[in-house]
Write a protein that holds these residues in place. Sequence first.
Motif, short mmCIF file in Angstrom:
data_model
loop_
_atom_site.label_atom_id
_atom_site.label_comp_id
_atom_site.label_asym_id
_atom_site.label_seq_id
_atom_site.Cartn_x
_atom_site.Cartn_y
_atom_site.Cartn_z
N LEU A 192 13.87 20.77 -6.65
CA LEU A 192 14.14 19.34 -6.53
C LEU A 192 15.41 19.05 -7.31
CD1 LEU A 192 13.32 16.39 -5.82
CD2 LEU A 192 12.07 16.38 -8.00
N VAL A 193 16.30 18.27 -6.72
CA VAL A 193 17.50 17.82 -7.41
C VAL A 193 17.63 16.32 -7.22
CG1 VAL A 193 19.09 18.21 -5.45
CG2 VAL A 193 19.97 18.25 -7.80
N MET A 194 18.04 15.65 -8.28
CA MET A 194 18.42 14.24 -8.20
C MET A 194 19.88 14.16 -8.62
SD MET A 194 14.97 12.43 -9.67
CE MET A 194 15.77 10.88 -9.90
N VAL A 195 20.69 13.46 -7.81
CA VAL A 195 22.12 13.38 -8.05
C VAL A 195 22.56 11.92 -8.00
CG1 VAL A 195 24.41 14.19 -7.32
CG2 VAL A 195 22.39 15.58 -6.83
N LYS A 196 23.29 11.51 -9.04
CA LYS A 196 23.91 10.18 -9.05
C LYS A 196 25.38 10.37 -8.76
CE LYS A 196 22.53 7.14 -11.92
NZ LYS A 196 22.24 6.31 -13.09
N VAL A 197 25.85 9.72 -7.68
CA VAL A 197 27.21 9.91 -7.19
C VAL A 197 27.97 8.60 -7.25
CG1 VAL A 197 28.58 10.68 -5.20
CG2 VAL A 197 26.30 11.62 -5.57
#
Length: 159
Positions: free
Chosen positions: A86-91
């Motif tokens: 699982l990855v969470m990315v704030k872009v």
Amino acid sequence: MRRTLSALCKNEPGVLAQMAQECGKYDANILSLAAGETENPEVSRIVLRIDGDDAAIDKVERYLDSLDEIIQIDDLSRKDFVDRELVMVKVAMDREQTGQLMQIFEVFRANVVGMGQKTITVELSGDQERVDGLIQMLIPYGIKSMCRSGMIVLKRGDE
């Protein structure tokens, strides 16, 4: 060489720390580490994705297998397995890029989980290649923060 070790162990304090310390003793670098209870709350599964020479990793595996807290250890690198991360990315996001970002999220089947004035946060679950692919696509837009869970794995089939 990269290898994936999966250990069933007693769900007791200090087991994870002992495993990580042993990797360091033999110059095996931990690339990913995930731990959690199994269907039996007295047993945890710890998955280590490690990098090092084969001799060092073999020593780590033999040592871990000798511990009383370890019930079973498998080197899944030599077996067929299913893996997920699982990855969470704030872009970073501006109005002109919103459409492009949404297309990327759609292609990777990533879910938007948060939105601010200048950023958008997405989550994705998949194998390591898929997670790495999303990250590579988002780098040009400006990744503000990111968190990866570490790889979890199970052997394929009835084993």
